[in-house]
Every structure is written in structure tokens, then in C-alpha cells.
Motif scaffolding. Structure first.
Motif, PDB file in Angstrom:
ATOM      1  N   ARG A 273     148.611  82.096 -16.182  1.00 30.82           N
ATOM      2  CA  ARG A 273     149.455  80.867 -17.079  1.00 30.82           C
ATOM      3  C   ARG A 273     150.266  80.371 -16.631  1.00 30.82           C
ATOM      4  NH1 ARG A 273     145.725  84.541 -19.981  1.00 30.82           N
ATOM      5  NH2 ARG A 273     147.740  85.904 -21.266  1.00 30.82           N
ATOM      6  N   LYS A 274     151.194  81.103 -17.148  1.00 30.40           N
ATOM      7  CA  LYS A 274     152.503  80.498 -16.771  1.00 30.40           C
ATOM      8  C   LYS A 274     152.804  79.462 -15.730  1.00 30.40           C
ATOM      9  CE  LYS A 274     154.692  84.116 -18.963  1.00 30.40           C
ATOM     10  NZ  LYS A 274     156.388  85.527 -18.339  1.00 30.40           N
ATOM     11  N   ARG A 275     152.212  79.523 -14.658  1.00 31.93           N
ATOM     12  CA  ARG A 275     151.881  78.116 -13.142  1.00 31.93           C
ATOM     13  C   ARG A 275     150.898  77.475 -13.359  1.00 31.93           C
ATOM     14  NH1 ARG A 275     156.199  80.325 -14.347  1.00 31.93           N
ATOM     15  NH2 ARG A 275     157.740  81.082 -12.812  1.00 31.93           N
ATOM     16  N   LEU A 276     150.690  77.585 -14.522  1.00 30.47           N
ATOM     17  CA  LEU A 276     149.246  76.316 -14.341  1.00 30.47           C
ATOM     18  C   LEU A 276     149.232  74.944 -13.649  1.00 30.47           C
ATOM     19  CD1 LEU A 276     147.155  77.214 -17.471  1.00 30.47           C
ATOM     20  CD2 LEU A 276     146.321  77.805 -15.022  1.00 30.47           C
ATOM     21  N   MET A 277     149.045  74.414 -12.854  1.00 32.67           N
ATOM     22  CA  MET A 277     148.836  73.026 -12.401  1.00 32.67           C
ATOM     23  C   MET A 277     147.903  72.276 -11.666  1.00 32.67           C
ATOM     24  SD  MET A 277     151.096  74.155  -8.763  1.00 32.67           S
ATOM     25  CE  MET A 277     151.623  72.383  -8.744  1.00 32.67           C
ATOM     26  N   VAL A 278     147.253  71.414 -12.154  1.00 32.04           N
ATOM     27  CA  VAL A 278     146.290  70.527 -12.935  1.00 32.04           C
ATOM     28  C   VAL A 278     146.612  69.806 -11.561  1.00 32.04           C
ATOM     29  CG1 VAL A 278     144.687  69.885 -14.379  1.00 32.04           C
ATOM     30  CG2 VAL A 278     146.368  71.110 -15.325  1.00 32.04           C
ATOM     31  N   SER A 279     145.120  68.906 -10.956  1.00 29.52           N
ATOM     32  CA  SER A 279     145.036  67.510 -10.157  1.00 29.52           C
ATOM     33  C   SER A 279     144.712  66.707 -11.597  1.00 29.52           C
ATOM     34  CB  SER A 279     143.625  68.306  -9.528  1.00 29.52           C
ATOM     35  OG  SER A 279     142.727  67.922 -10.194  1.00 29.52           O
ATOM     36  N   LYS A 281     142.339  64.947 -11.485  1.00 31.49           N
ATOM     37  CA  LYS A 281     141.462  65.308 -12.024  1.00 31.49           C
ATOM     38  C   LYS A 281     140.456  66.187 -12.964  1.00 31.49           C
ATOM     39  CE  LYS A 281     138.704  63.310  -7.277  1.00 31.49           C
ATOM     40  NZ  LYS A 281     138.068  63.536  -6.433  1.00 31.49           N
ATOM     41  N   GLY A 282     141.416  66.582 -13.350  1.00 30.37           N
ATOM     42  CA  GLY A 282     141.758  67.608 -14.099  1.00 30.37           C
ATOM     43  C   GLY A 282     141.360  69.299 -14.116  1.00 30.37           C
ATOM     44  N   HIS A 283     141.159  69.052 -12.482  1.00 28.19           N
ATOM     45  CA  HIS A 283     141.393  70.727 -12.005  1.00 28.19           C
ATOM     46  C   HIS A 283     141.816  70.877 -11.066  1.00 28.19           C
ATOM     47  CE1 HIS A 283     136.896  69.296 -10.805  1.00 28.19           C
ATOM     48  NE2 HIS A 283     137.305  68.559 -10.444  1.00 28.19           N
ATOM     49  N   LEU A 284     142.042  72.224 -11.825  1.00 27.20           N
ATOM     50  CA  LEU A 284     143.042  73.352 -11.294  1.00 27.20           C
ATOM     51  C   LEU A 284     143.622  73.824  -9.964  1.00 27.20           C
ATOM     52  CD1 LEU A 284     142.629  76.555 -13.537  1.00 27.20           C
ATOM     53  CD2 LEU A 284     144.201  74.756 -13.738  1.00 27.20           C
ATOM     54  N   GLU A 285     144.781  73.628  -9.583  1.00 27.31           N
ATOM     55  CA  GLU A 285     145.525  73.313  -8.131  1.00 27.31           C
ATOM     56  C   GLU A 285     145.211  74.838  -7.339  1.00 27.31           C
ATOM     57  OE1 GLU A 285     145.113  71.056  -6.222  1.00 27.31           O
ATOM     58  OE2 GLU A 285     144.871  69.156  -7.179  1.00 27.31           O
ATOM     59  N   MET A 289     148.686  76.883  -7.136  1.00 24.57           N
ATOM     60  CA  MET A 289     149.760  77.753  -7.133  1.00 24.57           C
ATOM     61  C   MET A 289     149.177  79.067  -6.890  1.00 24.57           C
ATOM     62  SD  MET A 289     146.603  77.153 -10.777  1.00 24.57           S
ATOM     63  CE  MET A 289     146.269  78.814 -11.166  1.00 24.57           C
ATOM     64  N   TYR A 290     148.809  79.535  -5.557  1.00 16.62           N
ATOM     65  CA  TYR A 290     148.757  80.760  -4.906  1.00 16.62           C
ATOM     66  C   TYR A 290     150.307  80.644  -5.095  1.00 16.62           C
ATOM     67  CZ  TYR A 290     148.917  83.893  -1.357  1.00 16.62           C
ATOM     68  OH  TYR A 290     149.117  85.418  -0.512  1.00 16.62           O
ATOM     69  N   PHE A 291     150.519  79.576  -4.061  1.00 20.52           N
ATOM     70  CA  PHE A 291     151.766  79.337  -3.123  1.00 20.52           C
ATOM     71  C   PHE A 291     153.262  79.708  -3.945  1.00 20.52           C
ATOM     72  CE2 PHE A 291     149.360  78.236   0.002  1.00 20.52           C
ATOM     73  CZ  PHE A 291     149.457  78.922   1.693  1.00 20.52           C
ATOM     74  N   LYS A 292     152.602  78.946  -5.364  1.00 23.87           N
ATOM     75  CA  LYS A 292     153.837  79.057  -6.442  1.00 23.87           C
ATOM     76  C   LYS A 292     153.733  80.419  -7.217  1.00 23.87           C
ATOM     77  CE  LYS A 292     155.242  76.392 -10.024  1.00 23.87           C
ATOM     78  NZ  LYS A 292     154.606  75.125 -11.231  1.00 23.87           N
TER      79      LYS A 292
END
Length: 348
Positions: A273-279, A281-285, A289-292
Motif C-alpha cells: 500500500r505504501k508503494r502503489l503505482m497506478v497506470s 488506465k487506472g490499473h495497478l502497475e 511495483m515489484y522492482f520498487k
């Protein structure tokens, strides 16, 4: 008092006790001046002590020149954190590292990753705390690990990262040799650092031979089975490498559900939740997020076989090794130790 061994204060000649005191025995004394009465019982014992000292020096010299010294190879050890009437002294990290059979553990595929991770943690911060014998044992085990990887051509990347971590640590420790952070002559450690560079070069030159086609290839399987196989990989870098084999696999490795399960396997919901990344189109990347998350948090560690500590009898042992516990239910008082827990056990 005469010196019987090859000490820096005396070359270790024969001495004879006379009425006037101790006298060095020369070649002339052997031939002419020394009478048989001088060789009394005390001088005979002195001569025997000299011979024993010479044998001990020869044995020590052989042990120091031996490439792989002898260590205890025990299936379990007793971890004592204080002096008692029955046992004197403490159990240190170096003592446990020497006595437990890590040299044979690396041959077991279930314990290989555990030992490699432990070597990496020791290289980062615990190497100066080891004794001279334990430091020598560390380098010997590391050499066996590298040789196993060169022979099997597997687990190349973790070992290359281990060697890089150790080399960086030694660069800083060798500069502080005057502070007694490492045991031994600086030339020995410079030679060991050269060996690490040679091992890295040999690992870089590994050419993995493609096996001859004897059946179905991965790309011949249905897409669902290919994704099922990819879900068994626990490192995102392996997925990226797999996707570079061919365009078909590259498209499958971009599956969002694949990266989502990988994130949930290694990291907690709070970390995600602390490292959420949204594209756009509104989809989670999930892939990004894994590499971050990998840069911010350590990965979850799982091992087929680990060291265990019995809280009842304070015995440290491998998972599949029985230990002489007097408890009614030994499994209930057994704790699994990660490599970091193993190190923390001796930081008291």
C-alpha cells in the motif's frame, strides 16, 4: 630459563644444567668436555621435551600450510550464553560456524541457499567478529561453494552477488588492518581478495550449454501451463530473463496476475500500500511495483531446510537431525532460525 623451541628469543639449542647454572651445549662439549654424568635424569627429560617441541612445531607448520584445516563436523551443538560450573566460556558465532558442518551442508540442495545467505550476512558485517580459524574456515567454505557452482553451472547470480559483497567489505576492512579488524597478515587478505577476483572472472566466463532437444520445449506447452511454471519462479529478474528468450514468452511474462502474486509472496499488504503505482488506465502497475518494493524492502526468505534451536535444551541443529532433547514433545519447543536469526542468536 632456557628456551626449548624455535622462539624468536632463542634458536632452540640444547642446554645442560651444571653446578654453575644452565650452560649451552656446543659441538665441542658433545665430543670432549661433557662427561656421561652430566646426562642425568633432568637433562634426559629436557632432551625429550625439546624433541616434543620440535614435533609440535612441525605439526603446527603442516596445519598452517594445509589448505583445508580440520574442523568439528557435528550435527548439533549446545549453545551456551554464559559461564556455569559445568561449562566455562561462551558460544560465539565463530565457534558455531566452525563446529557445525557447513562444508557438507553446501552439497545438500536443500541447505545450499541457506548457507549462501548466511555467508552473505557474515560478509556484510560479522567477518571481523570471527576468530582467525573461523575466518580461514569461511574462505575455505566459500571456495567450495564457488567450485560447486562452476561444476553444476547453477545459482551463478547469487554467488556473484556474494563475492561482490565480500570484496567490497574486505576493501574497507583491509584499510583498517591497524585496528585489528581482521586476523592475520595483510598480505594473506590481499591474496584472498585476488582469489575473489579470479572467482568472479571464472563465473563471468561460464558458458551454459543448451541441452539437446529430447522432447517438448517450454514454448510447446499450452499458455496456461507456461504461466503455471512461471509462477514457481520467486525472483522477478528470472522472469525478465525468461521473457527475453522469445516474443511468445515475453508476452506471457508481462501478465499482471503473475507479478501481483510475486509482490504478495515477498511483501506484506502494508508495504504494498505504501508503494502503489497506478497506470493511466487506472490499473495497478504490479511489475513496476515489484522492482520498487525490492529496492525498499528485503525479500521474503524461504528455505527447504534450516537450522533449528530447541528452547528446552538449547541445542542448535539442522531440521532433519535428531537431538537428545529430554522434553516430552521436542517439536513444540523448537524454533526455526533464518540466517539473520542465526547471527542474532550470538549477538548478546
Amino acid at each position: 630459563m632456557p628456551f626449548l623451541g624455535q622462539d624468536w628469543r632463542s634458536p632452540g639449542q640444547n642446554w645442560v644444567k651444571t653446578d654453575e647454572g644452565w650452560k649451552r651445549r656446543t659441538a665441542d662439549d658433545k665430543n670432549n668436555n661433557v662427561s656421561p654424568e652430566c646426562f642425568n635424569k633432568e637433562n634426559l627429560l629436557l632432551s625429550l621435551s625439546y624433541e616434543m617441541s620440535a614435533k609440535k612445531r612441525k605439526k603446527d607448520l603442516m596445519n598452517n600450510n594445509a589448505k583445508v584445516p580440520y574442523f568439528h563436523r557435528e550435527k548439533w551443538i549446545y549453545v551456551h550464553k554464559g559461564s556455569t560450573k559445568e561449562r566455562h566460556g561462551y558460544c560465539t558465532l565463530g565457534e558455531a560456524f566452525n563446529r557445525l558442518d557447513f562444508s557438507s551442508a553446501i552439497k545438500d540442495t536443500r541447505r545450499f541457499n541457506y548457507v549462501v545467505r548466511l555467508l552473505e550476512l557474515i560478509a556484510k558485517s560479522q567477518l571481523p567478529s570471527l576468530s582467525g580459524v573461523a575466518q580461514k574456515n569461511y574462505m575455505n567454505i566459500l571456495e567450495r561453494v564457488v567450485q560447486k557452482v562452476l561444476n553444476d553451472q547453477q545459482n551463478v547470480r547469487p554467488i556473484k552477488e556474494l563475492l561482490q559483497t565480500l570484496y567490497v567489505s574486505l576493501c574497507g576492512l583491509v584499510q583498517d588492518m591497524g585496528k585489528s579488524v581482521l586476523v592475520g597478515n595483510i598480505n594473506i587478505w590481499v591474496h584472498r581478495m585476488d582469489n575473489i577476483l579470479q572467482w568472479q572472472q571464472r563465473l563471468d566466463n561460464i558458458q551454459i550449454n543448451r541441452p539437446a532437444a529430447t522432447g517438448l520445449a517450454l514454448t510447446d506447452l499450452p499458455a496456461s501451463l507456461q504461466l503455471n511454471i512461471m509462477q514457481r519462479l520467486t525472483d522477478g529478474r528470472d522472469l525478465v530473463s525468461l521473457g527475453q528468450v522469445c516474443p511468445e514468452l515475453g508476452a506471457l511474462t508481462e501478465d499482471r496476475l503473475l507479478w501481483k502474486k510475486l509482490c504478495q509472496y515477498h511483501f506484506t499488504d502494508r508495504q504494498i500500500r505504501k508503494r502503489l503505482m497506478v497506470s493511466e488506465k487506472g490499473h495497478l502497475e504490479w511489475k513496476k511495483m515489484y522492482f520498487k518494493l525490492s529496492r525498499c524492502y528485503p525479500h521474503r526468505e524461504q528455505y527447504s531446510d534450516t537450522l533449528h534451536l530447541c528452547t528446552h535444551c538449547h541445542i542448535l541443529f539442522w531440521k532433519d537431525t535428531n537431538h537428545p532433547c529430554t522434553a516430552n514433545n521436542p517439536e513444540s519447543c523448537t524454533t526455526s532460525l533464518s540466517p539473520q536469526d542465526f547471527i542474532d542468536l550470538f549477538n548478546f
